[in-house]
Write a protein that holds these residues in place. Structure first.
Motif, mmCIF file in Angstrom:
data_model
loop_
_atom_site.group_PDB
_atom_site.id
_atom_site.type_symbol
_atom_site.label_atom_id
_atom_site.label_comp_id
_atom_site.label_asym_id
_atom_site.label_seq_id
_atom_site.Cartn_x
_atom_site.Cartn_y
_atom_site.Cartn_z
ATOM 1 N N GLU A 1 30.150 51.720 38.835
ATOM 2 C CA GLU A 1 29.940 51.434 37.450
ATOM 3 C C GLU A 1 31.024 51.915 36.666
ATOM 4 O O GLU A 1 31.172 51.340 35.696
ATOM 5 N N TYR B 1 25.444 50.367 43.670
ATOM 6 C CA TYR B 1 25.082 49.608 42.496
ATOM 7 C C TYR B 1 23.642 49.985 42.280
ATOM 8 O O TYR B 1 23.294 49.541 41.034
ATOM 9 N N SER C 1 23.166 44.464 38.067
ATOM 10 C CA SER C 1 24.253 45.369 38.235
ATOM 11 C C SER C 1 25.454 45.128 37.704
ATOM 12 O O SER C 1 25.704 43.924 37.096
#
Ligand code: MG
Ligand code: ZN
Length: 377
Positions: A125, A151, A170
Motif C-alpha cells: 500500500e 493487501y 485493494s
C-alpha cells in the motif's frame, strides 16, 4: 559524532513526531507502521519471494536433490530472522507474513493488523501510494494468509470471503493464483468476478495471458477453484510463467514496482511430512528465484529478497539406515512434527540495499530493511 549528524538525528525525531501528529489527525482507519530512518539507497523495484515453510533444510534440498545448480548460491548477502509472534512461541503464516508486509509483530491468524486488530498499512500500500505498480502471485488461493497479508486487513485469516472483497478494492494491480471460489461461489451469493471487472480488472479464470499486458490496466488470474495443483500433480511452470508475466507487466511502470511471489506449498509438504512434495516445490521455487535474479541482474536497480515465514515439519536430511545403523552414504529425510517450528529462518538478498539483510534480526525488521532507503513522508 559530528554536529551535522546530531542535527540530522534531531531533525528526524522532529519529523517523526510531526508525521505521527499528521497521520493521527487525518487517518483514523489505517495506522502507519514504524519505520527506520532513511538508510542508504532505495531500489526502484522490489521482488519479495516467500517460500512458505522453507527453513534451511528445505533450502538444502536444492543442493542434494536437484541436478541444476542451486540459485541460492547466487546471493552474497545472507542473514537470519527470528519468527516469534505475539502470544506464542511459534508463528503461523498470517502473523509471519504480516511481520514482513506491515512491520509489526502480531498474533497468529492476523492479516495486516496489529495485536489490537487495528489495520496497519502494508509495504504494498505504501509503495502503491508513491505511484509504484504492485503484484501478488501465489500457488495457494490468492486470498490465503501469505498473499492476503500484503493487501488485506482482517482479524482472522479464515475470513477469505472478506479478504476476496478487500482484494477487489485493494492497491494490487496484478494478481495470479488460485481461490476462484472466494469470488464466484460465496456465502453471500455475490459475484466478485464481475465486481473485479467493474473495478477495472481484466480477469481470466482459465489461463495466464501470453504477454502484451499494458500498465494502464489491472489484471487478475484466478486459475484454481481453491489452491493450484501441487508440482507432483501437474502444476507445471505456472509459478514461473505468472512471475515472468508479472515482471513484464510491472516493469513498464517508470516509477518501479513491488512484487510478492509465494511458493505456498513447500509448507504443505512439511505438514504432510512428505519429503518429495517439499523437494519438488523447492525445485519450482528455486527456478523462479533464478528468473527473478536474471531480471534483477539485467535491470540493475531491483532488490530481490528471498525468505520464509517459518519452517514446517522439523524437517531433517537424516542419514539412511542399514540394519538400524546410520549409513552416512545415503539420505532418508525425517520430520519431527506435523506443524511449524521456531527455528531461525534464512534470508537471501541481492541488489541495491541488499547489504542491510546481513546479520540476525526479527522477522518484522524485513519490512523496515526493504523500505530503509525510502525517504520518510
Ligand atoms: Mg502461505
Ligand atoms: Zn503451515
Amino acid at each position: 559524532m559530528s554536529i551535522n549528524i546530531i542535527f540530522m538525528k534531531k531533525l528526524a525525531v522532529l519529523l517523526l513526531g510531526l508525521n505521527f501528529l499528521l497521520t493521527n489527525a487525518c487517518n483514523q482507519d489505517i495506522q502507519k507502521p514504524v519505520r527506520f530512518m532513511s538508510e542508504g539507497q532505495q531500489p526502484k523495484n522490489i521482488i519479495l519471494l516467500i517460500g512458505d515453510g522453507m527453513g534451511l533444510t528445505q533450502v538444502s534440498t536444492s543442493y542434494y536433490f536437484n541436478d541444476k545448480p542451486s540459485n541460492f548460491s547466487r546471493f552474497n548477502n545472507i542473514g537470519l530472522h527470528q519468527t516469534t509472534p505475539i502470544g506464542a512461541k511459534i508463528t503461523d503464516s498470517a502473523s509471519g507474513a504480516t511481520a514482513f508486509s506491515a512491520g509489526v509483530k502480531s498474533y497468529n491468524g492476523a492479516i495486516g493488523v496489529d495485536q489490537d486488530t487495528q489495520a496497519v498499512e502494508t509495504i504494498l500500500e505504501i509503495l502503491s501510494q508513491k505511484g509504484l505498480s504492485t503484484g501478488v502471485v501465489s500457488t495457494s488461493s490468492i486470498t490465503h494468509a501469505t498473499p492476503a497479508s500484503f493487501y488485506a486487513h482482517t482479524k482472522s485469516r479464515r475470513m477469505q470471503d472478506e479478504i476476496a472483497r478487500q482484494l477487489m478494492n485493494s492497491k494490487v494491480d496484478f494478481f495470479a493464483g488460485g481461490g476462484r471460489k472466494f469470488f464466484a461461489d460465496r456465502k453471500d451469493g455475490e459475484n466478485l468476478i464481475e465486481g473485479l471487472k467493474l473495478k477495472g480488472f481484466t480477469v481470466d479464470t482459465t489461463k495466464l495471458a501470453k504477454k502484451g499486458l499494458t500498465i494502464d490496466k489491472k489484471y487478475g488470474f484466478l486459475l484454481g477453484r481453491d489452491y493450484m495443483p501441487k508440482m507432483e500433480n501437474g502444476r507445471g511452470d505456472f509459478l514461473s510463467k505468472a512471475t515472468n508475466l508479472a515482471l513484464d507487466y510491472l516493469n513498464q511502470d517508470p516509477k518501479g514496482f513491488f512484487l510478492m511471489v509465494e511458493g505456498s506449498q513447500i509448507d504443505w509438504g512439511g505438514h504432510a511430512n512428505d519429503a518429495n512434495y517439499i523437494i519438488e516445490e523447492v525445485k519450482d521455487f528455486d527456478k523462479v528465484i533464478g528468473e527473478a535474479l536474471d531480471f534483477a541482474e539485467k535491470d540493475g536497480n531491483t532488490l530481490v529478497v528471498v525468505t520464509a515465514d517459518h519452517e514446517t515439519g522439523g524437517f531433517a536430511l537424516s542419514s539412511a539406515k542399514v540394519r538400524k545403523q546410520d549409513d552416512y552414504r545415503g539420505l532418508a529425510p525425517t520430520f519431527s512434527t506435523g506443524g511449524h517450528t521456531a527455528t531461525l529462518i534464512p534470508v537471501f538478498a541481492y541488489g541495491p540495499g541488499s547489504e542491510r539483510f546481513r546479520g540476525i534480526y526479527q522477522n518484522n525488521d524485513i519490512f523496515r530493511k526493504m523500505l530503509a532507503g525510502e525517504p520518510l513522508k
